[in-house]
Design a protein around this motif. Structure first.
Motif, PDB file in Angstrom:
ATOM      1  N   ASP A 470       0.851  -1.176   0.000  1.00 46.36           N
ATOM      2  CA  ASP A 470       0.000   0.000   0.000  1.00 46.36           C
ATOM      3  C   ASP A 470       0.891   1.230   0.000  1.00 46.36           C
ATOM      4  O   ASP A 470       2.051   1.161   0.405  1.00 46.36           O
ATOM      5  N   GLU A 471       0.341   2.342  -0.461  1.00 43.08           N
ATOM      6  CA  GLU A 471       1.127   3.580  -0.484  1.00 43.08           C
ATOM      7  C   GLU A 471       1.270   4.193   0.899  1.00 43.08           C
ATOM      8  O   GLU A 471       2.079   5.096   1.111  1.00 43.08           O
ATOM      9  N   GLU A 472       0.504   3.732   1.872  1.00 41.90           N
ATOM     10  CA  GLU A 472       0.594   4.232   3.239  1.00 41.90           C
ATOM     11  C   GLU A 472       1.912   3.805   3.874  1.00 41.90           C
ATOM     12  O   GLU A 472       2.294   2.630   3.842  1.00 41.90           O
ATOM     13  N   ALA A 473       2.615   4.732   4.471  1.00 47.01           N
ATOM     14  CA  ALA A 473       3.908   4.436   5.097  1.00 47.01           C
ATOM     15  C   ALA A 473       3.725   3.473   6.261  1.00 47.01           C
ATOM     16  O   ALA A 473       2.824   3.634   7.091  1.00 47.01           O
ATOM     17  N   GLY A 474       4.581   2.439   6.308  1.00 47.37           N
ATOM     18  CA  GLY A 474       4.544   1.481   7.401  1.00 47.37           C
ATOM     19  C   GLY A 474       3.452   0.443   7.294  1.00 47.37           C
ATOM     20  O   GLY A 474       3.253  -0.345   8.235  1.00 47.37           O
ATOM     21  N   ARG A 494      12.958  -5.231   0.202  1.00 52.04           N
ATOM     22  CA  ARG A 494      11.892  -5.144  -0.792  1.00 52.04           C
ATOM     23  C   ARG A 494      12.502  -5.287  -2.184  1.00 52.04           C
ATOM     24  O   ARG A 494      13.244  -4.427  -2.647  1.00 52.04           O
ATOM     25  N   ARG A 556      -1.703   2.622  -7.964  1.00 48.08           N
ATOM     26  CA  ARG A 556      -1.196   2.666  -6.594  1.00 48.08           C
ATOM     27  C   ARG A 556      -0.524   1.338  -6.266  1.00 48.08           C
ATOM     28  O   ARG A 556      -0.860   0.296  -6.857  1.00 48.08           O
ATOM     29  N   GLN A 560       3.831  -6.548  -3.167  1.00 51.77           N
ATOM     30  CA  GLN A 560       5.276  -6.422  -3.029  1.00 51.77           C
ATOM     31  C   GLN A 560       5.912  -7.798  -2.862  1.00 51.77           C
ATOM     32  O   GLN A 560       5.281  -8.727  -2.362  1.00 51.77           O
TER      33      GLN A 560
END
Length: 571
Positions: A470-474, A494, A556, A560
């Motif tokens: 997701d693009e959200e950090a963490g 990654r 988006r 990963q």
């Protein structure tokens, strides 16, 4: 005009193969059939209803049976048709091959239906049918997808072609109607039970219009029922190792009688009419202009009603089933598009006599061009970006091979390479076709048990893990959270992130289009020159037709791949 019709007929196979090449991966709803094709190609069918020597681990449907068993007849047919090509070229992409065979089969049936329209109503109607049908996104995109609905679609389309009125009625018409009902019945018994409603509405209409009699109806139904049951019970009992088994009856009992399909969501009664059918027909002038014209004109009213009444009655009855998806009614799209083609052909033939017909014909032509461009230059790349799991697995294999070849100190001998495939990856493109063969040393794990995944012993063996991103950090999904808790001191890097479709951007006049996603997919399929052609066509349509407006795809992060960092190795 004859050359025009012949060339336009090639639109069906050309566009279906284009959509296949741009979006070669499959989703979770296609997983049973695509995995079954792989397993039959790799291991063959079991020997009898109780094969004691069968290694069930070789067959995906024993490990992941789904809510109800599905018929493997379609998968077996694709495997059988694929084998001669594989014998000639063992290195061919077998998943694309199997899907191409299905897509070309459906393309052929659409072309046969167009030829039937040409015979019954003339060449202008057939040409308009091809133009309207080829510009409809959903059917073209899904024509090569291994779904029960698309296996049934080829049979139902041939049946609908047989039901088209003959320009010169003969004694053969009743035989054609009987054969059509037998085909519809067989498709319903084997692939999709909802077709029983279509058989019913079509039969009642044929009886009411005296195109068939009761005796022929009963005989056609018995032939279709007997043929379907013989095929499905024998082959599917073998495939599932359980006798007797009628998969589609099990699905009917689970979804309809027990009401379990509602767990996948429900829609109001009007959903098919107000949402699904407009999306499937796609061009709004098909149902706002062409179909009303066909119903209003005396010359086309009777055949239009013959096509519409059974089809829409089927939709009306099926709308009482709470769980709804557009693919459940896809079988009637050819009939509805044919009615629109009748209206468009009438306007075309009268364009010199009437100002309204001339303006309406131009509007239909322009709208068809617009939706064709939207289908192939916007919706196609957007939909192709919905398979990050398959893209991630292919990219992981490729990058691993590069790292292995460039690492001078790595051990080049075959050693096990363990990969964990998360739920999202398995739902968005991962299939056994994409996995490396066991002889290569690759081992794949799709364990879903949360208790098992909470232990360090489970995660310790993996070299790669494929998780949600997701693009959200963490951000960490449930699987990555389990991994970090079970192995807090392990080191992971990654390796890659795959983006997925995140919506459509509407560009106002003056805002330049980037077209990153579109250029990437077109370039992968057709090369740099095709990208340049796309950009030129995009700018022309944007300026000449849309007055500076345009839409393009937003992306988006979605999946990963993490690589285990072990001391003394770069691979």
């Amino acid at each position: 005009m004859g050359y025009t019709y012949a060339i336009l007929s090639l639109l069906f196979p050309a566009l279906i193969i284009l959509h296949l090449l741009v979006a070669p991966y499959t989703k979770v709803e296609e997983s049973f059939h695509v995995q079954a094709v792989h397993d039959i190609l790799a291991n063959g069918l079991p020997n009898g209803f109780n094969d004691l020597n069968l290694n069930r681990a070789d067959y995906d449907h024993f490990s992941f049976p789904g809510a109800v068993p599905r018929s493997a007849i379609g998968a077996a047919a694709l495997a059988m048709l694929s084998k001669p090509v594989i014998w000639l070229n063992e290195g061919i992409n077998q998943q694309i091959l199997a899907r191409a065979i299905l897509g070309l089969l459906n393309a052929s049936c659409l072309a046969v239906y167009a030829r039937g329209l040409r015979r019954s109503f003339g060449q202008p109607a057939a040409i308009w049918y091809i133009l309207l049908q080829a510009s409809q996104f959903h059917l073209i995109f899904y024509a090569s997808r291994p779904l029960s609905n698309m296996f049934a679609f080829s049979i139902t389309t041939l049946a609908m072609c047989l039901l088209l009125p003959s320009p010169h009625p003969t004694s053969q018409d009743q035989k054609q109607c009987s054969l059509a009902l037998a085909l519809l019945t067989t498709a319903g018994v084997v692939f999709r039970s909802e077709l029983a409603l279509l058989v019913g509405t079509q039969t009642l209409f044929l009886l009411a219009t005296r195109r068939i009699n009761i005796q022929q109806t009963v005989i056609a139904g018995l032939i279709g029922l007997t043929t379907g049951l013989a095929l499905t019970i024998y082959l599917d009992s073998t495939f599932w190792q359980h006798f007797p088994l009628w998969p589609e009856f099990e699905a009917f009992r689970f979804n309809v009688l027990a009401g379990q399909s509602s767990e996948w969501g429900t829609e109001p009664w009007s959903f098919y009419f107000l949402n699904a059918l407009p999306r499937l027909l796609f061009n709004p002038l098909s149902y706002l202009l062409a179909i009303p014209v066909a119903l209003r004109q005396p010359a086309t009213r009777s055949p239009a009603l013959a096509l519409l009444i059974p089809a829409l009655s089927f939709v009306a009855l099926y709308s009482f089933q709470p769980h709804k998806e557009w693919r459940f009614i896809v079988y009637i799209i050819s009939s509805l598009t044919a009615v629109a083609a009748l209206g468009a052909a009438y306007l075309w033939n009268h364009r010199e006599r009437s100002l309204f017909a001339r303006l309406a014909t131009r509007a239909l032509a322009i709208s068809t061009l617009i939706v064709f461009c939207l289908s192939n230059f916007v919706l196609l790349p957007a939909s192709a970006a919905n398979y990050p799991g398959g893209q991630a697995l292919d990219a992981m294999h490729y990058q691993h091979s590069i790292l292995r070849d460039t690492d001078l100190h790595s051990d080049k001998s075959i050693s096990p390479i363990n990969v964990y495939l998360g739920n999202l990856a398995c739902q968005t493109g991962v299939t056994r076709f994409l996995q490396q063969p066991p002889s290569s040393g690759w081992v794949y794990d799709k364990t879903e048990d949360k208790v098992v995944k909470s232990t360090s012993g489970f995660w310790e063996r993996f070299d790669y893990v494929v998780f949600e991103a997701d693009e959200e950090a963490g951000f960490m999904d449930a699987d990555e959270t389990s991994l970090r808790r079970a192995l807090p001191s392990s080191d992971w890097e990654r390796m890659l992130v795959v983006d997925s479709f995140a919506g459509i951007s509407v560009l106002r006049p003056g805002i330049p289009a980037t077209g990153t996603t579109e250029r990437r997919f077109i370039g992968a399929v057709a090369g740099v020159r095709a990208v340049e052609l796309f950009e030129s066509l995009r700018e022309y349509v944007r300026i000449a037709v849309l007055r500076g407006w345009w839409v393009e795809v937003k992306m988006r992060p979605r999946v990963q791949v993490l690589k285990r960092v072990r001391k003394g190795s770069n691979v």
